[in-house]
Design a protein around this motif. Structure first.
Motif, PDB file in Angstrom:
ATOM      1  N   GLY A  70      13.955  49.490  96.929  1.00 46.29           N
ATOM      2  CA  GLY A  70      13.521  48.533  96.003  1.00 46.29           C
ATOM      3  C   GLY A  70      14.333  48.524  94.779  1.00 46.29           C
ATOM      4  N   THR A  71      13.765  48.637  93.591  1.00 47.85           N
ATOM      5  CA  THR A  71      14.656  48.620  92.339  1.00 47.85           C
ATOM      6  C   THR A  71      15.448  49.987  92.241  1.00 47.85           C
ATOM      7  N   ARG A  74      18.611  49.939  94.383  1.00 45.56           N
ATOM      8  CA  ARG A  74      19.465  48.803  94.070  1.00 45.56           C
ATOM      9  C   ARG A  74      20.169  49.617  92.899  1.00 45.56           C
ATOM     10  N   ARG A 103      20.798  44.376 103.314  1.00 47.99           N
ATOM     11  CA  ARG A 103      20.114  43.182 102.839  1.00 47.99           C
ATOM     12  C   ARG A 103      19.060  43.276 101.691  1.00 47.99           C
ATOM     13  N   ALA A 104      18.726  44.595 101.840  1.00 45.71           N
ATOM     14  CA  ALA A 104      17.630  44.852 100.715  1.00 45.71           C
ATOM     15  C   ALA A 104      18.361  44.977  99.282  1.00 45.71           C
ATOM     16  N   THR A 106      19.809  42.763  97.928  1.00 46.10           N
ATOM     17  CA  THR A 106      19.280  40.900  97.303  1.00 46.10           C
ATOM     18  C   THR A 106      17.983  40.576  97.497  1.00 46.10           C
ATOM     19  N   GLN A 107      17.550  41.186  98.515  1.00 41.74           N
ATOM     20  CA  GLN A 107      16.003  40.354  99.054  1.00 41.74           C
ATOM     21  C   GLN A 107      15.146  41.855  99.365  1.00 41.74           C
ATOM     22  N   ALA A 108      13.777  41.521  99.254  1.00 46.35           N
ATOM     23  CA  ALA A 108      12.831  42.615  99.612  1.00 46.35           C
ATOM     24  C   ALA A 108      12.671  42.649 101.091  1.00 46.35           C
ATOM     25  N   VAL A 109      12.835  43.649 101.793  1.00 50.18           N
ATOM     26  CA  VAL A 109      12.698  43.919 103.255  1.00 50.18           C
ATOM     27  C   VAL A 109      11.324  44.598 103.430  1.00 50.18           C
ATOM     28  N   GLU A 110      10.167  43.751 103.980  1.00 49.78           N
ATOM     29  CA  GLU A 110       8.913  44.151 104.090  1.00 49.78           C
ATOM     30  C   GLU A 110       8.838  45.452 105.074  1.00 49.78           C
ATOM     31  N   ARG A 193      10.687  47.691  87.404  1.00 50.11           N
ATOM     32  CA  ARG A 193      11.954  47.395  87.190  1.00 50.11           C
ATOM     33  C   ARG A 193      12.328  47.291  85.549  1.00 50.11           C
TER      34      ARG A 193
END
Length: 272
Positions: A70-71, A74, A103-104, A106-110, A193
């Motif tokens: 997550g944050t 990143r 991919r994670a 820019t977007q959350a990966v469940e 965040r």
């Protein structure tokens, strides 16, 4: 797993945010943000110990790994990706691994952060070894992906550090050099965040910058190894070279810089 108070999930001291004016929201957020550097200052000894251990590994030919979700992941990607252009080191020297892969970013990966085995698998893909130093990053300090990775590192004699915002968390107990920055409850309850993320960014800045200085990638206060990736950096490098070589001719200095590729190499080859 021992019980501990998860400060990062504690209720915000502010209520009914939707009823605040924009000015009030900004003032309160700014007031909270001002407490973050103080929280970082209180753990400077731990940051120093981690940075020194990481530097030792890099001086001996190892690499620095960041691993997070997550944050936190990143922020790790940002810090690692800025080391080559800023300090002229190869891209593989500081490596960031984020749960869920690219991919994670820019977007959350469940579910990615809940896989306790995947973190170690992702490290193995980079052939991590006991020459390297691995820093696990998680605001909560409870992320299975990061904890699992550090546990496997410890079993294999790989030196580890951690950056969290909950003192006493499971992640801090798995790290050789833990850093826990207690920034307190977030402005929006649980939104790490915000202050937590800001503190992680500050600590990552300190670790990577101090390590790079220790590796000799900075001279005086200048980025003499920076990559010339745009006109702004070419201009900055040209002016640095003019100062170092006492050149009055901008175009001459620029030609030297472009020829050798960095301020450091241009100075060395000018016989200075």
């Amino acid at each position: 797993m021992n019980h501990f108070d998860k400060i990062t999930e504690a209720p915000s001291k502010y209520r009914h945010l939707e009823q605040m004016s924009l000015q009030q929201v900004l003032q309160h957020m700014n007031g909270e943000d001002q407490t973050v550097p103080q929280a970082v200052a209180s753990v400077l000894p731990q940051i120093e110990q981690l940075a020194e251990a990481a530097l030792d590994c890099l001086l001996a030919g190892g690499r620095l790994f960041y691993i997070g979700a997550g944050t936190s992941g990143r922020l790790a990607v940002v810090d690692a990706s800025e080391c080559p252009p800023t300090f002229g080191v190869p891209p593989g020297l500081v490596v960031a691994i984020i749960a869920g892969g690219e991919r994670a970013i820019t977007q959350a990966v469940e579910g990615a952060e809940d896989d306790a085995a995947q973190g170690w698998s992702d490290l193995q893909a980079h052939n991590v070894s006991d020459k390297d130093f691995v820093i696990g990053i998680a605001a909560s300090g409870t992320t299975p992906y990061v904890i699992g990775a550090l546990q496997e590192c410890r079993r294999r004699g790989i030196a580890t550090g951690s950056i969290t915002n909950n003192p006493g968390s499971p992640l801090t107990q798995e790290a050789d050099f833990p850093i826990a920055v207690a920034v307190g409850p977030e402005f929006i309850t649980g939104s790490t965040r915000l202050k937590s993320g800001t503190s992680q960014k500050l600590v990552l800045n300190m670790i990577s910058t101090s390590v790079m200085i220790g590796l000799g990638r900075v001279e005086d206060n200048r980025m003499v190894h920076m990559q010339l990736t745009n006109e702004k950096l070419v201009d900055r490098g040209t002016k640095m070279l003019m100062e170092r070589l006492q050149l009055a001719d901008y175009e001459q200095a620029k030609a030297l810089l472009i020829k050798w590729g960095s301020v450091k190499k241009a100075v060395e080859n000018a016989g200075v």
